[in-house]
Design an enzyme around this catalytic site. Structure first.
Site, PDB file in Angstrom:
ATOM      1  N   ARG A  67     -14.638  61.614 -46.446  1.00 30.61           N
ATOM      2  CA  ARG A  67     -14.334  60.456 -45.603  1.00 30.61           C
ATOM      3  C   ARG A  67     -15.589  59.895 -44.944  1.00 30.61           C
ATOM      4  O   ARG A  67     -15.721  58.678 -44.772  1.00 30.61           O
ATOM      5  CB  ARG A  67     -13.305  60.859 -44.554  1.00 30.61           C
ATOM      6  CG  ARG A  67     -12.709  59.694 -43.766  1.00 30.61           C
ATOM      7  CD  ARG A  67     -11.435  60.125 -43.082  1.00 30.61           C
ATOM      8  NE  ARG A  67     -10.822  59.008 -42.370  1.00 30.61           N
ATOM      9  CZ  ARG A  67     -10.899  58.836 -41.048  1.00 30.61           C
ATOM     10  NH1 ARG A  67     -11.577  59.699 -40.306  1.00 30.61           N
ATOM     11  NH2 ARG A  67     -10.320  57.808 -40.460  1.00 30.61           N
ATOM     12  N   HIS A  71     -16.606  55.977 -45.059  1.00 33.90           N
ATOM     13  CA  HIS A  71     -16.772  55.190 -43.840  1.00 33.90           C
ATOM     14  C   HIS A  71     -18.223  54.761 -43.642  1.00 33.90           C
ATOM     15  O   HIS A  71     -18.480  53.795 -42.919  1.00 33.90           O
ATOM     16  CB  HIS A  71     -16.264  55.979 -42.636  1.00 33.90           C
ATOM     17  CG  HIS A  71     -14.773  55.925 -42.492  1.00 33.90           C
ATOM     18  ND1 HIS A  71     -14.144  55.486 -41.352  1.00 33.90           N
ATOM     19  CD2 HIS A  71     -13.786  56.233 -43.368  1.00 33.90           C
ATOM     20  CE1 HIS A  71     -12.824  55.524 -41.526  1.00 33.90           C
ATOM     21  NE2 HIS A  71     -12.588  55.993 -42.738  1.00 33.90           N
ATOM     22  N   ASP A  72     -19.133  55.456 -44.282  1.00 34.82           N
ATOM     23  CA  ASP A  72     -20.532  55.019 -44.257  1.00 34.82           C
ATOM     24  C   ASP A  72     -20.722  53.806 -45.161  1.00 34.82           C
ATOM     25  O   ASP A  72     -21.231  52.764 -44.734  1.00 34.82           O
ATOM     26  CB  ASP A  72     -21.453  56.152 -44.703  1.00 34.82           C
ATOM     27  CG  ASP A  72     -22.908  55.722 -44.768  1.00 34.82           C
ATOM     28  OD1 ASP A  72     -23.358  55.011 -43.839  1.00 34.82           O
ATOM     29  OD2 ASP A  72     -23.610  56.103 -45.718  1.00 34.82           O
ATOM     30  N   VAL A  75     -19.547  50.140 -44.316  1.00 27.15           N
ATOM     31  CA  VAL A  75     -20.170  49.460 -43.176  1.00 27.15           C
ATOM     32  C   VAL A  75     -21.679  49.396 -43.428  1.00 27.15           C
ATOM     33  O   VAL A  75     -22.349  50.420 -43.416  1.00 27.15           O
ATOM     34  CB  VAL A  75     -19.903  50.213 -41.857  1.00 27.15           C
ATOM     35  CG1 VAL A  75     -20.519  49.467 -40.677  1.00 27.15           C
ATOM     36  CG2 VAL A  75     -18.401  50.397 -41.646  1.00 27.15           C
ATOM     37  N   ASP A  79     -25.881  53.813 -46.193  1.00 27.34           N
ATOM     38  CA  ASP A  79     -27.182  53.935 -45.533  1.00 27.34           C
ATOM     39  C   ASP A  79     -27.187  54.962 -44.405  1.00 27.34           C
ATOM     40  O   ASP A  79     -28.133  55.025 -43.619  1.00 27.34           O
ATOM     41  CB  ASP A  79     -27.614  52.582 -44.973  1.00 27.34           C
ATOM     42  CG  ASP A  79     -26.626  52.024 -43.943  1.00 27.34           C
ATOM     43  OD1 ASP A  79     -25.611  52.700 -43.666  1.00 27.34           O
ATOM     44  OD2 ASP A  79     -26.860  50.924 -43.412  1.00 27.34           O
ATOM     45  N   SER A  81     -25.600  54.981 -41.755  1.00 27.50           N
ATOM     46  CA  SER A  81     -25.485  54.390 -40.420  1.00 27.50           C
ATOM     47  C   SER A  81     -24.385  55.059 -39.616  1.00 27.50           C
ATOM     48  O   SER A  81     -24.446  55.128 -38.385  1.00 27.50           O
ATOM     49  CB  SER A  81     -25.234  52.884 -40.507  1.00 27.50           C
ATOM     50  OG  SER A  81     -24.026  52.604 -41.213  1.00 27.50           O
ATOM     51  N   ASN A  99     -12.749  55.088 -36.389  1.00 33.38           N
ATOM     52  CA  ASN A  99     -13.521  56.326 -36.454  1.00 33.38           C
ATOM     53  C   ASN A  99     -13.338  57.267 -35.268  1.00 33.38           C
ATOM     54  O   ASN A  99     -13.465  58.484 -35.411  1.00 33.38           O
ATOM     55  CB  ASN A  99     -15.021  55.999 -36.557  1.00 33.38           C
ATOM     56  CG  ASN A  99     -15.369  55.292 -37.848  1.00 33.38           C
ATOM     57  OD1 ASN A  99     -14.669  55.425 -38.846  1.00 33.38           O
ATOM     58  ND2 ASN A  99     -16.459  54.541 -37.837  1.00 33.38           N
ATOM     59  N   HIS A 197      -6.519  60.570 -50.257  1.00 30.74           N
ATOM     60  CA  HIS A 197      -5.599  61.113 -49.263  1.00 30.74           C
ATOM     61  C   HIS A 197      -4.736  62.236 -49.830  1.00 30.74           C
ATOM     62  O   HIS A 197      -3.788  62.684 -49.183  1.00 30.74           O
ATOM     63  CB  HIS A 197      -4.719  60.009 -48.688  1.00 30.74           C
ATOM     64  CG  HIS A 197      -5.433  59.141 -47.703  1.00 30.74           C
ATOM     65  ND1 HIS A 197      -4.824  58.128 -47.004  1.00 30.74           N
ATOM     66  CD2 HIS A 197      -6.733  59.133 -47.288  1.00 30.74           C
ATOM     67  CE1 HIS A 197      -5.697  57.528 -46.223  1.00 30.74           C
ATOM     68  NE2 HIS A 197      -6.862  58.120 -46.383  1.00 30.74           N
ATOM     69  N   THR A 198      -5.086  62.701 -51.015  1.00 31.06           N
ATOM     70  CA  THR A 198      -4.434  63.894 -51.540  1.00 31.06           C
ATOM     71  C   THR A 198      -4.967  65.143 -50.849  1.00 31.06           C
ATOM     72  O   THR A 198      -4.449  66.237 -51.049  1.00 31.06           O
ATOM     73  CB  THR A 198      -4.632  64.010 -53.071  1.00 31.06           C
ATOM     74  OG1 THR A 198      -3.802  65.051 -53.579  1.00 31.06           O
ATOM     75  CG2 THR A 198      -6.090  64.307 -53.416  1.00 31.06           C
TER      76      THR A 198
END
Length: 322
Positions: A67, A71-72, A75, A79, A81, A99, A197-198
């Site tokens: 995840r 999520h990196d 956005v 990188d 971030s 987050n 999401h498994t």
């Protein structure tokens, strides 16, 4: 004859798509699976060992590391971030609504970074560690492997506002398709990536509305969840995203959707009489197709706007700039 990314023989209506394809090709060509073969040959094995140990200690960590990569990349691109703490000059991404009290695994990444730095100081980026850790996490939980392209560099800033635009557990199908489309993912790729999401778990606060108000949910499933997620309080109580095999990367997630047992509203939207129902049906009966499509989609995700060459930096510590 040398090829170029433009030719006057290309029909005008195809130029936009052609240029975009060329751009993706250029970005991909800057990354290489053997980027560290000479500069840090033991980097990948070091990351794998650390991930295997972390997942063995807590299976949920595999989902958390996967995840973090997602999520990196969504956005500012891939990188690292998402790993940056707040500073006096910017608010980081970790406290953005999608987050906050949700992302985890930062300590594992920090430990990996420390180990790699001891081998090859200033060579391996935090962004690449996230990408490799995501792959190794999936493999550790029974999923298929894929070749990770390497050579990303780390950003020197983060974007709280952009992180707020990540898909949410309350997203409907149209919103999900639109969010992924903005990152140039097809609807089919969106469904494949949702299959992550498994594995993993979610906080009560992220599915409370669904189990108390939604109608497209198995009644016995909703009742069982309410025992651990009261209508008031217990926000951080956890339930598995895949109630069947929460620590195995398989296709059970899609079978659960067919039975109206998706934990999040956004999960069940993939199988709710809409355009993605057929793909959910296909994945529920063909686990190999799901794993192949997932691997292809996540490789594409790893190519989202990476910093390469002299852009960005190689952070010494993933949580702060040099």
């Amino acid at each position: 004859m040398a090829t170029t990314c433009f030719s006057m023989t290309i029909p005008i209506f195809k130029i936009r798509f052609f240029l975009f394809s060329c751009f993706i090709g250029i970005v991909s060509s800057q990354l290489s699976p053997d980027f560290y073969s000479k500069t840090c040959p033991n980097a990948l094995s070091t990351i794998k060992t650390a991930v295997d140990n972390a997942v063995k200690n807590e299976a949920r960590m595999g989902a958390s590391l996967l995840r973090l990569h997602f999520h990196d990349c969504f956005v500012q691109g891939c990188d690292a971030s998402v790993l940056l703490n707040d500073t006096s000059s910017f608010t980081g991404e970790q406290t953005a609504r999608p987050n906050i009290n949700s992302l985890r695994g930062f300590d594992v990444i920090d430990s990996i970074k420390s180990q790699v730095e001891s081998l090859c100081p200033g060579v391996v980026s935090c962004a690449d560690i996230l990408a490799v850790a995501a792959r190794d996490s999936v493999v550790a939980l029974g999923g298929s492997s894929w070749t990770v392209q390497l050579g990303r560099r780390d950003s020197t800033t983060a974007s709280f506002s952009s992180a707020s635009d990540l898909p949410t557990p309350l997203s409907n199908l149209t919103q999900l398709i639109d969010t992924f489309s903005k990152k140039n993912f097809t609807t089919e790729e969106m469904v494949a990536l949702s299959g992550s999401h498994t594995i993993g778990q979610a906080n009560c606060v992220r599915f409370r509305t669904r189990i108390y108000t939604n109608t497209n949910i198995d009644s016995s499933f909703a009742t069982s969840l309410r025992a651990n997620c009261p209508s008031i309080g217990g926000d951080n109580s956890l339930s598995p995203l895949d109630t069947t095999s929460p620590t195995t990367f398989d296709n059970a997630y899609f079978k659960n959707l067919q039975s109206r047992k998706g934990l999040l509203h956004s999960d069940q939207e993939l199988f709710n009489g809409g355009s993605t129902d057929s793909q959910v049906n296909a994945y529920s009966t063909d686990p190999s197709r799901f794993k192949t499509d997932f691997a292809n989609a996540i490789v594409k995700m790893g190519n989202l706007s990476p910093l390469t060459g002299s852009s960005g930096q190689i952070r010494t510590n993933c949580w702060k700039t040099n």
